[in-house]
Scaffold this motif. Sequence first.
Motif, PDB file in Angstrom:
ATOM      1  N   VAL A 151       0.928  -1.105   0.062  1.00  0.00           N
ATOM      2  CA  VAL A 151      -0.148  -0.031  -0.096  1.00  0.00           C
ATOM      3  C   VAL A 151       0.839   1.096   0.001  1.00  0.00           C
ATOM      4  O   VAL A 151       1.770   1.378   0.906  1.00  0.00           O
ATOM      5  CB  VAL A 151      -1.112  -0.193   1.159  1.00  0.00           C
ATOM      6  N   LEU A 152       0.685   2.179  -1.266  1.00  0.00           N
ATOM      7  CA  LEU A 152       1.412   3.318  -1.137  1.00  0.00           C
ATOM      8  C   LEU A 152       0.671   4.504  -0.423  1.00  0.00           C
ATOM      9  O   LEU A 152       1.474   5.346   0.186  1.00  0.00           O
ATOM     10  CB  LEU A 152       1.678   3.504  -2.911  1.00  0.00           C
ATOM     11  N   SER A 153      -0.608   4.436  -0.809  1.00  0.00           N
ATOM     12  CA  SER A 153      -1.366   5.473  -0.282  1.00  0.00           C
ATOM     13  C   SER A 153      -2.996   5.203  -0.130  1.00  0.00           C
ATOM     14  O   SER A 153      -3.316   4.289  -0.558  1.00  0.00           O
ATOM     15  CB  SER A 153      -1.230   6.945  -1.094  1.00  0.00           C
ATOM     16  N   THR A 154      -3.486   6.114   0.600  1.00  0.00           N
ATOM     17  CA  THR A 154      -4.787   5.848   0.724  1.00  0.00           C
ATOM     18  C   THR A 154      -5.666   7.281   0.761  1.00  0.00           C
ATOM     19  O   THR A 154      -5.095   8.060   1.476  1.00  0.00           O
ATOM     20  CB  THR A 154      -5.421   4.938   2.052  1.00  0.00           C
ATOM     21  N   SER A 155      -6.819   7.443   0.536  1.00  0.00           N
ATOM     22  CA  SER A 155      -7.437   8.715   0.651  1.00  0.00           C
ATOM     23  C   SER A 155      -9.128   8.470   0.884  1.00  0.00           C
ATOM     24  O   SER A 155      -9.607   7.580   0.186  1.00  0.00           O
ATOM     25  CB  SER A 155      -7.377   9.576  -0.718  1.00  0.00           C
ATOM     26  N   VAL A 156      -9.606   9.237   1.626  1.00  0.00           N
ATOM     27  CA  VAL A 156     -11.101   9.084   2.132  1.00  0.00           C
ATOM     28  C   VAL A 156     -11.807  10.484   1.677  1.00  0.00           C
ATOM     29  O   VAL A 156     -11.135  11.712   2.171  1.00  0.00           O
ATOM     30  CB  VAL A 156     -11.430   8.631   3.426  1.00  0.00           C
ATOM     31  N   LEU A 157     -12.847  10.738   0.988  1.00  0.00           N
ATOM     32  CA  LEU A 157     -13.631  11.946   0.777  1.00  0.00           C
ATOM     33  C   LEU A 157     -15.006  11.534   1.346  1.00  0.00           C
ATOM     34  O   LEU A 157     -15.580  10.403   0.712  1.00  0.00           O
ATOM     35  CB  LEU A 157     -13.520  12.353  -0.648  1.00  0.00           C
ATOM     36  N   GLY A 158     -15.605  12.185   2.040  1.00  0.00           N
ATOM     37  CA  GLY A 158     -16.849  11.701   2.762  1.00  0.00           C
ATOM     38  C   GLY A 158     -17.655  12.870   3.097  1.00  0.00           C
ATOM     39  O   GLY A 158     -17.136  14.022   3.393  1.00  0.00           O
ATOM     40  N   SER A 276     -23.052   7.803   1.235  1.00  0.00           N
ATOM     41  CA  SER A 276     -23.245   8.687   2.431  1.00  0.00           C
ATOM     42  C   SER A 276     -21.844   8.480   3.254  1.00  0.00           C
ATOM     43  O   SER A 276     -21.196   7.335   3.131  1.00  0.00           O
ATOM     44  CB  SER A 276     -24.042   8.112   3.436  1.00  0.00           C
ATOM     45  N   GLY A 277     -21.274   9.374   3.977  1.00  0.00           N
ATOM     46  CA  GLY A 277     -20.095   9.233   4.643  1.00  0.00           C
ATOM     47  C   GLY A 277     -20.001   8.459   5.765  1.00  0.00           C
ATOM     48  O   GLY A 277     -18.960   8.327   6.533  1.00  0.00           O
ATOM     49  N   HIS A 278     -21.402   8.025   6.332  1.00  0.00           N
ATOM     50  CA  HIS A 278     -21.419   7.035   7.445  1.00  0.00           C
ATOM     51  C   HIS A 278     -21.317   5.821   7.101  1.00  0.00           C
ATOM     52  O   HIS A 278     -22.169   4.739   6.949  1.00  0.00           O
ATOM     53  CB  HIS A 278     -22.654   7.483   7.850  1.00  0.00           C
ATOM     54  N   TYR A 279     -19.704   5.389   6.895  1.00  0.00           N
ATOM     55  CA  TYR A 279     -19.449   3.878   6.595  1.00  0.00           C
ATOM     56  C   TYR A 279     -20.096   2.772   7.413  1.00  0.00           C
ATOM     57  O   TYR A 279     -20.282   1.880   7.089  1.00  0.00           O
ATOM     58  CB  TYR A 279     -17.899   4.038   6.334  1.00  0.00           C
ATOM     59  N   GLN A 280     -20.303   3.467   8.664  1.00  0.00           N
ATOM     60  CA  GLN A 280     -20.827   2.520   9.588  1.00  0.00           C
ATOM     61  C   GLN A 280     -22.240   1.690   9.363  1.00  0.00           C
ATOM     62  O   GLN A 280     -22.493   0.986   9.898  1.00  0.00           O
ATOM     63  CB  GLN A 280     -20.479   2.989  11.103  1.00  0.00           C
ATOM     64  N   LEU A 281     -22.916   2.624   8.562  1.00  0.00           N
ATOM     65  CA  LEU A 281     -24.253   2.132   8.314  1.00  0.00           C
ATOM     66  C   LEU A 281     -25.091   2.380   7.093  1.00  0.00           C
ATOM     67  O   LEU A 281     -26.011   2.009   6.779  1.00  0.00           O
ATOM     68  CB  LEU A 281     -25.262   2.903   9.379  1.00  0.00           C
ATOM     69  N   ALA A 282     -24.118   2.847   5.939  1.00  0.00           N
ATOM     70  CA  ALA A 282     -24.631   2.976   4.610  1.00  0.00           C
ATOM     71  C   ALA A 282     -23.976   1.995   3.539  1.00  0.00           C
ATOM     72  O   ALA A 282     -22.923   1.594   3.846  1.00  0.00           O
ATOM     73  CB  ALA A 282     -24.175   4.384   4.066  1.00  0.00           C
TER      74      ALA A 282
END
Length: 371
Positions: A151-158, A276-282
Amino acid sequence: MTKKPIGVGIIGASKTSWAAVAHIPALRLIPDFKLVAVSTSNQASAQAAADAFGAAYAFDNAHDLANCPEVDLVVVSVKVPTHRQLVTAALTAGKMVYCEWPLGNGTPEAEELTALAQAKGIRTFVGLQAVARPETRYLQQVLAEGLIGEVLSTSVLGSGMSWGATVNQAGQYLLDPANGATLLTIPVGHLLAAFARVVGDFQHLSATLARRRTQVTLQPENISLPQLTDDQVVVTGVLAQGAVASLHYRSGTTAGLNFHWEINGTKGDIVLSGDSGHYQLAPVSLQYAPSGEALRPLPIPVELVGTEEPAQPVRGLYEAYQAVLNDLRHDTHYAPTFENGLHLHRLLDRITQASAEGRTLNVDLAAQLNN
């Protein structure tokens, strides 16, 4: 533990509560759990809930529920400011606890509750259900197997969905950071719990927290209210294994991408996306591409996702309780515990500190947990 059903008592289980929407439907799908008791703030609503959900006992206070002999696991499903009092009552009664995230209204409360549980030797769980999602578990698996190489990089947009331009009566609670339910603690906190399991913890980070909307409109009353909590969260840094990471959460929703998580490696890329940025429930979709090729669906094996998974938001709690059950039956430690919750509280403190001081900070959370 024995194979008898685990008796569950839920604090905050009124007929219109989050417990009624997600916790109870999830528990009904797992025969090893049995809902035996509920409590609310008054006896009438507690009895109405017990009748509706088939619980044998109804209480108007947490103390009596926690001391009910048939309750093995106390679930705390209420707003954050009362977590400390209610979890303490359950631990004092010697009962296992599942507390929704955030564990405490701030790190000191989380430290107190974790220390109390450790002193009593009680199994505890915190509701960071994104960790138990099949997507999270499958990502852990394929990265360990080298699907995309190093893994070189990781990015999140929410998008936070809440904390936007308008708010309803129930959402007013989210406007004041003193209540412990902010853009940083809720959607960002839930995401970071799964993020750490998949790509690892931050080694050092910098951050920007900003409040771009200072007023919001209460609907349908059309009244202007002060927005006191930060509605923009940006975190960048380097992870423990050297990968570069970035995360940006915005308030409300956008016409663009409301959830996009990329993991980029030496042999390819993985992308998770959703509305949805709510990864826990979407719901999210999962895609993969070897280097130089186009993205294609990355199906999750049936042994991880099951054949009759419930829809969200029940699915998230169903997976969380399955992980709790597995840990209890097999003495394993996959489901997030109070210690994991405390670890996350301290990471969020570090993000807040980095923003306030305008500098990059080391994140030595392992050492902090031993203090």
